[in-house]
Enzyme design. Structure first.
Site, mmCIF file in Angstrom:
data_model
loop_
_atom_site.group_PDB
_atom_site.id
_atom_site.type_symbol
_atom_site.label_atom_id
_atom_site.label_comp_id
_atom_site.label_asym_id
_atom_site.label_seq_id
_atom_site.Cartn_x
_atom_site.Cartn_y
_atom_site.Cartn_z
ATOM 1 N N ARG A 145 6.493 4.476 -4.438
ATOM 2 C CA ARG A 145 4.937 4.472 -4.002
ATOM 3 C C ARG A 145 4.045 4.354 -5.183
ATOM 4 O O ARG A 145 2.917 4.545 -5.197
ATOM 5 C CB ARG A 145 4.514 5.913 -3.288
ATOM 6 C CG ARG A 145 5.154 6.010 -1.725
ATOM 7 C CD ARG A 145 4.748 7.261 -1.563
ATOM 8 N NE ARG A 145 5.437 7.799 -0.054
ATOM 9 C CZ ARG A 145 5.654 9.053 0.123
ATOM 10 N NH1 ARG A 145 4.983 10.033 -0.523
ATOM 11 N NH2 ARG A 145 6.505 9.359 1.143
ATOM 12 N N ARG A 191 -1.980 5.190 -3.528
ATOM 13 C CA ARG A 191 -3.289 5.865 -3.400
ATOM 14 C C ARG A 191 -3.739 6.496 -4.816
ATOM 15 O O ARG A 191 -4.827 6.924 -4.776
ATOM 16 C CB ARG A 191 -3.174 7.136 -2.437
ATOM 17 C CG ARG A 191 -3.175 6.530 -0.954
ATOM 18 C CD ARG A 191 -2.872 7.516 -0.026
ATOM 19 N NE ARG A 191 -1.595 8.247 -0.324
ATOM 20 C CZ ARG A 191 -1.222 9.489 0.304
ATOM 21 N NH1 ARG A 191 -2.131 10.000 1.051
ATOM 22 N NH2 ARG A 191 -0.206 10.023 0.021
ATOM 23 N N ARG A 204 -7.698 -1.395 -0.332
ATOM 24 C CA ARG A 204 -7.685 -0.422 1.078
ATOM 25 C C ARG A 204 -9.115 -0.232 1.636
ATOM 26 O O ARG A 204 -8.950 -0.417 3.041
ATOM 27 C CB ARG A 204 -7.142 0.893 0.937
ATOM 28 C CG ARG A 204 -7.006 1.938 1.908
ATOM 29 C CD ARG A 204 -6.019 1.475 3.019
ATOM 30 N NE ARG A 204 -6.000 2.244 3.923
ATOM 31 C CZ ARG A 204 -6.845 2.427 4.932
ATOM 32 N NH1 ARG A 204 -7.764 1.838 5.089
ATOM 33 N NH2 ARG A 204 -6.571 3.542 5.799
ATOM 34 N N ASP A 235 5.494 -1.141 4.929
ATOM 35 C CA ASP A 235 5.823 0.124 5.490
ATOM 36 C C ASP A 235 7.175 0.136 6.310
ATOM 37 O O ASP A 235 7.400 -1.082 6.836
ATOM 38 C CB ASP A 235 4.409 0.765 6.509
ATOM 39 C CG ASP A 235 5.039 2.239 6.831
ATOM 40 O OD1 ASP A 235 4.490 2.827 5.796
ATOM 41 O OD2 ASP A 235 5.562 2.479 7.918
ATOM 42 N N TYR A 277 11.485 7.893 13.891
ATOM 43 C CA TYR A 277 10.029 7.794 14.288
ATOM 44 C C TYR A 277 10.076 7.238 15.587
ATOM 45 O O TYR A 277 9.035 7.438 16.325
ATOM 46 C CB TYR A 277 9.425 7.063 13.031
ATOM 47 C CG TYR A 277 9.261 7.467 11.983
ATOM 48 C CD1 TYR A 277 7.935 8.344 11.602
ATOM 49 C CD2 TYR A 277 10.153 7.437 10.929
ATOM 50 C CE1 TYR A 277 7.601 8.682 10.264
ATOM 51 C CE2 TYR A 277 9.909 7.988 9.755
ATOM 52 C CZ TYR A 277 8.850 8.678 9.397
ATOM 53 O OH TYR A 277 8.689 9.500 8.220
#
Length: 345
Positions: free
Chosen positions: A24, A28, A37, A74, A153
């Protein structure tokens, strides 16, 4: 022999200092990511914008000098490409209409999934070209989620910690469960092969929820698919290395390493590096495994933990990484200090 340190490690060489990248890392905690973003409008829009996604992929290489760039995307792009509706709720995570019966499974389109994911392949091509031009020593890693984790998921319709519905279906409706994961495995193979064709130099298979399964199910639904996916990639691209990450595998990590056929296995935060070094075959590289919280804390705690990992891995193929992903509050100076420690090893 490649001049890229990460590829040398994946070929079985012990490189000192070890190559480093962080799961990652394109995300962020970087202000430049947040700017891109914000312009994209949504997370999924960013994933499907090759120009923006390639920029985000390269940002940590540009800022930190990482030895690898991992594709910004993703793991749920695959079910989305198969036709399962996907949206991301701010602060809560992904939402999908749960697949709970045969009709839901039959609505999925494996054959058309790779074509629908074409923007991701364009991101790979663009990123590889940027790296070759501006950062020629950096390896581009493509990736996908493993069938068990992505299947959780798809069946639950959202993230979670226990995945009760997926585990219950595995026991109560084994044929439906097996068919869902088989369909997903086929799409995952095609998706990874497309990334390889587009220019990925290594591939990583993330099985983030592998530790939810008992040993017999782990062998069937984690090791089995990983072995078949690896075999399919090897048949098409014999020299393309793969990294497997069966998170929370614990004592089953050496078996995964032996049976799955990967060139490296990633250690999660809870794995004892010295134990892994002693039990995983020496020709298979290890990746990991600093606690992301230690990186946030910085200071002596981080430095001690980083040096313990480096000491445990000395003399064997190792890629320095975290035991999970970089978190949003991570201070940039802490990452810079970590890299100083690694590069001085």
């Amino acid at each position: 022999m490649s001049d890229k340190s990460l590829l040398r490690v994946l070929a079985g060489e012990a490189v000192s200092p070890p190559p480093v990248w962080l799961m990652r890392q394109a995300g962020r905690h970087l202000p430049e990511y947040r700017e891109v973003r914000a312009r994209a409008g949504s997370f999924m829009a960013l994933c499907l914008d090759p120009e923006a996604a390639s920029e985000v992929t390269v940002q940590p290489v540009r800022r930190y000098g990482m030895d690898a760039a991992i594709l910004f995307s993703d793991i749920l792009v695959v079910p989305w490409a198969m036709g399962q509706e996907l949206r991301f709720v701010e602060g809560e995570g992904p939402r999908l209409p749960p697949i709970t019966d045969r009709a839901g499974l039959d609505a999925l389109d494996v054959a058309g999934a790779t074509a629908k994911a074409a923007p991701v392949m364009e991101t790979v091509r663009r990123t590889r070209a940027i790296l070759e031009r501006d950062h020629p020593g950096v390896t581009l890693i493509g990736f996908a989620g493993a069938p068990w984790t992505v299947g959780c998921y798809m069946i639950e319709g959202r993230g979670g910690r226990e995945f009760h519905l997926a585990r219950r279906m595995m026991h109560a409706e084994p044929e439906l469960f097996a068919d869902i994961l088989t369909r997903l495995e086929e799409a995952t193979i095609a998706y990874l092969l497309a990334q390889a064709e587009a220019g990925a130099e290594a591939l990583m298979l993330f099985d983030s929820w592998a530790g939810q399964l008992p040993p017999s199910a782990f062998r069937r639904w984690v090791i089995g698919p990983a072995r078949r996916i690896r075999a399919a990639v090897r048949e098409a691209y014999p020299d393309l290395p793969m990294i497997g990450f069966p998170r929370l595998a614990g004592a089953l990590l050496p078996e995964y390493a032996r049976e799955a056929g990967m060139q490296a296995v990633a250690m999660d935060t809870g794995m004892e590096p010295a134990w892994a070094a002693a039990n995983v075959p020496e020709n298979i590289a290890l990746q990991g495994n600093l606690d992301p919280e230690a990186l946030i804390a910085g200071g002596t705690a981080m430095e001690v933990e980083a040096r313990l990992i480096l000491q445990a891995m000395r003399g064997r193929p190792h890629i320095f990484n975290l035991g999970h992903g970089v978190e949003q509050p991570t201070p940039i100076p802490h990452v810079e200090r970590l890299l100083e420690i690694i590069r001085a090893a």
